[in-house]
Design an enzyme around this catalytic site. Structure first.
Site, PDB file in Angstrom:
ATOM      1  CB  THR A  16      -7.178  -0.787   0.254  1.00 43.49           C
ATOM      2  OG1 THR A  16      -8.492  -0.996   0.916  1.00 43.49           O
ATOM      3  CG2 THR A  16      -7.935   0.055  -1.180  1.00 43.49           C
ATOM      4  CG  ASP A  60     -11.041  -6.469   3.618  1.00 42.99           C
ATOM      5  OD1 ASP A  60     -11.036  -6.145   4.925  1.00 42.99           O
ATOM      6  OD2 ASP A  60     -11.821  -6.205   3.267  1.00 42.99           O
ATOM      7  CB  SER A  61      -6.925  -3.704   7.355  1.00 45.31           C
ATOM      8  OG  SER A  61      -7.096  -3.505   7.403  1.00 45.31           O
ATOM      9  CB  THR A  94      -7.132   2.011   4.841  1.00 43.31           C
ATOM     10  OG1 THR A  94      -7.986   1.086   4.856  1.00 43.31           O
ATOM     11  CG2 THR A  94      -5.569   2.290   4.307  1.00 43.31           C
ATOM     12  CG  ASP A  95     -10.921  -1.512   7.173  1.00 45.09           C
ATOM     13  OD1 ASP A  95     -11.192  -0.371   6.499  1.00 45.09           O
ATOM     14  OD2 ASP A  95     -11.398  -2.586   6.636  1.00 45.09           O
TER      15      ASP A  95
END
Length: 161
Positions: A16, A60-61, A94-95
């Protein structure tokens, strides 16, 4: 400035913090180094000198897997042994930030330099984003010698990986 932090590597994995709007929605975007340097010009006080590297592909994590942890660990080890960096700031989504920090804590047990992970809840430049405070706060924590091993920096707090 902490004299032990002379060569900081900023390793950007996506997430993000550096996302930008695309036709498909928010996506991890290249070019974050230029945005970071531009923002740094507005920061008060000294920050450590740093170099920047993007791990490809930017993720994207939510799409992070154990093979990516291995890739991060290998790049960090290479930067320390061959590149002579004495600290690493890993920009991450952050995921799976906590999972990556935990994995890297074990993968880098014998690493002689600090590794600090950070990310953001909203992309850098977005209204109300925590990206710049997290990123530059992490740099300051490294500079002050507050980090050892693998840790997370988020919302002003240092947490163990």
């Amino acid at each position: 400035m902490n004299p032990s932090i002379q060569r900081l590597l900023v390793l950007y994995t996506g997430g993000t913090i550096g996302m930008q709007q695309s036709a498909a929605g928010l996506m991890p975007a290249s070019g974050f180094e230029a945005r970071m340097r531009e923002q740094q010009a507005h920061e008060a006080g000294p920050l450590p000198d740093w170099t920047f590297h993007e791990l490809q592909p930017l993720l994207d994590s939510a799409n992070m897997h154990p093979r990516h942890w291995q890739q991060m660990a290998e790049r960090i080890r290479s930067a320390v042994t061959a590149g002579g960096c004495d600290a690493v700031l890993l920009l991450h989504g952050t995921d799976t930030l906590a999972y990556s920090a935990a994995a890297l804590s074990f993968l880098l047990l014998d690493l002689p330099v600090p590794v600090l992970l950070t990310g953001a809840m909203l992309p850098a430049g977005s209204e109300g984003s925590d990206a710049w405070p997290n990123l530059f706060g992490a740099m300051r924590a490294l500079q002050a010698g507050q980090v050892s091993g693998v840790q997370l920096y988020f919302n002003g707090a240092l947490l163990h990986g």
